[in-house]
Each structure stands twice: as C-alpha cells, then as structure tokens.
Motif scaffolding. Structure first.
Motif: not given
Length: 236
Positions: A124-128, A161-163, A173-174
């Motif tokens: 999962y991933a979370l965004f704010v 988070a990949t560049p 928060d990793r």
C-alpha cells in the motif's frame, strides 16, 4: 437513550447514514467522506487479469463505508455511481467532515511493465498534502491507518518514492509508506484533513487475485476504519 446512542445503533445495525430534519439535534457521530477513485468511463488501471481499478476501488469503498459505520462514524459516499464527477466536486462534502479519504489501487508505467518489472512492487501507499492547514491531522491519520494495516500483515510498497519522472514523491515516513504530494487535486481541494490510499499494486499479477477478493477488501477496510477512528478526536 440519547440521540447519539440511537444514531450509532442505527449505523451499526441498519447501515444507515444519519439524516436529521432541522428541528432535531444533529448526530454527534463524526463524518468521514469516502471517495471512489476514477469513474466507469475512466476506470483507471487495468490489471493483467482484466480487473479494472474503478471496480476494485468501489469494492473497497463499500467495505470501508460499512466498517466506518460499525465504528460509529457517519459516512458520506461520493462518486458512488461511478459517474463523471470532477475532482473538485468530490471534495465539496468535506467542509464539515472530520476526514476525507480517496481510495485507489496502484499501476506502474507501461515501460516498467514492458521491461518485466510488474512483480517488483507490492503493498500500500498513503499520501497527504503539506500545503493545507489540516496537514498535522492528515499525517496523524495516515500514520494510524498504516499501523493498523501493518497489524494485519500489510506492508508499504515505496514505489512512488522511486527516482523516476512522475514519481519521486518525498517520503514523510519510510517505515509507514507515507508520501507527501502537495499537488494532488483531491487533497488540495479538500476542506478537511485528507489523505489518499493506494490499497495495493494492481499491476502486479501475483497481487491481483488477492486485491480483487472481497474477503481481503473487507479485512483491509476494517483495518483502515480502525485507524481512522483512532486518529480522530473524541466527541462529547
């Protein structure tokens, strides 16, 4: 019995949203706005097995609404019919809400899929958005949700988070998989604390059957609902 207790019983037993006429005191249950990402006309990503993102978003949103109601929270379900609702219009109901939550499932760039990288990420991933006055509360809720997802064995993907162009989102928060995304429209337009959840990586063929499972959706939605209840301030 108080009106609040009656309201919560109705929510838990009948699955109803609290509606009151003006002469009555409003229900004190906190309101959570739940948004189903994408539409039937623009269903988002399509998984290797043919599952459409919108359909999985909708399945999860329905499960989340029921889980939130069981927690005693009032639910406003926007874009429920899958009709073309503008991103800005989806957030109109958030002015009086304790939280706005948008539900999605992740894809990957076509170049990655063509290169055989579809199994490289899961989770999962979370965004704010840090550009809003409610940033602190949004971040608190993202942390609470992530911890509850980890309680049931889920993990963050860190794909965003990949560049690479179009990604490289700053990680707040990793360990919890929380990203900052200030320009995400539904987060920018929300008038309440707000976050977006990518429930899982739909492009991963090993993950697709699980993400499409109603059993998984129910379990993960209950974890998210618990995290939301725990992050919101107590009501009188």
């Amino acid at each position: 019995m108080s009106k609040t207790a009656i309201c919560r019983q109705l929510l838990a037993v009948a699955g109803l949203i609290c509606w009151y006429s003006l002469p009555l005191a409003p229900c004190s249950a906190q309101q959570v706005v739940v948004d189903t990402g994408h539409t039937t006309e623009n269903p988002g990503a399509t998984a290797p097995g043919g599952n459409r993102e919108f359909d999985l978003n909708r399945q999860f949103t329905i499960a989340l609404g029921k889980a939130l109601q069981a927690e005693g929270l009032e639910v406003v379900d926007v874009a429920a019919q899958g009709s073309p609702v503008s991103l800005q219009a989806r957030t109109k109901a958030s002015a009086k809400a304790a939280l706005f939550v948008s539900i999605h499932h992740d894809s990957m760039p076509q170049a990655w899929l063509d290169a055989g990288r579809s199994r490289e990420f899961s989770g999962y991933a979370l965004f704010v958005s840090a550009s809003k006055p409610h940033y602190a509360r949004s971040l608190d809720c993202a942390r609470s949700i992530s911890l509850r997802l980890q309680d049931i064995g889920e993990h963050p993907s860190l794909y965003h988070a990949t560049p690479v162009p179009g990604e490289n989102r700053p990680l707040l928060d990793r360990q919890l998989g929380i990203h900052r995304f200030d320009d995400l429209v539904v987060l920018k337009a929300a008038e309440s604390p707000a976050l977006l959840i990518e429930v899982g990586v739909l492009a991963n063929p090993d993950q697709e059957p699980r993400l499409a499972s109603p059993r998984f959706a129910g379990k993960a939605a209950r974890a998210v609902a618990t995290g939301i209840r725990q992050c919101l301030p107590a009501t009188p």
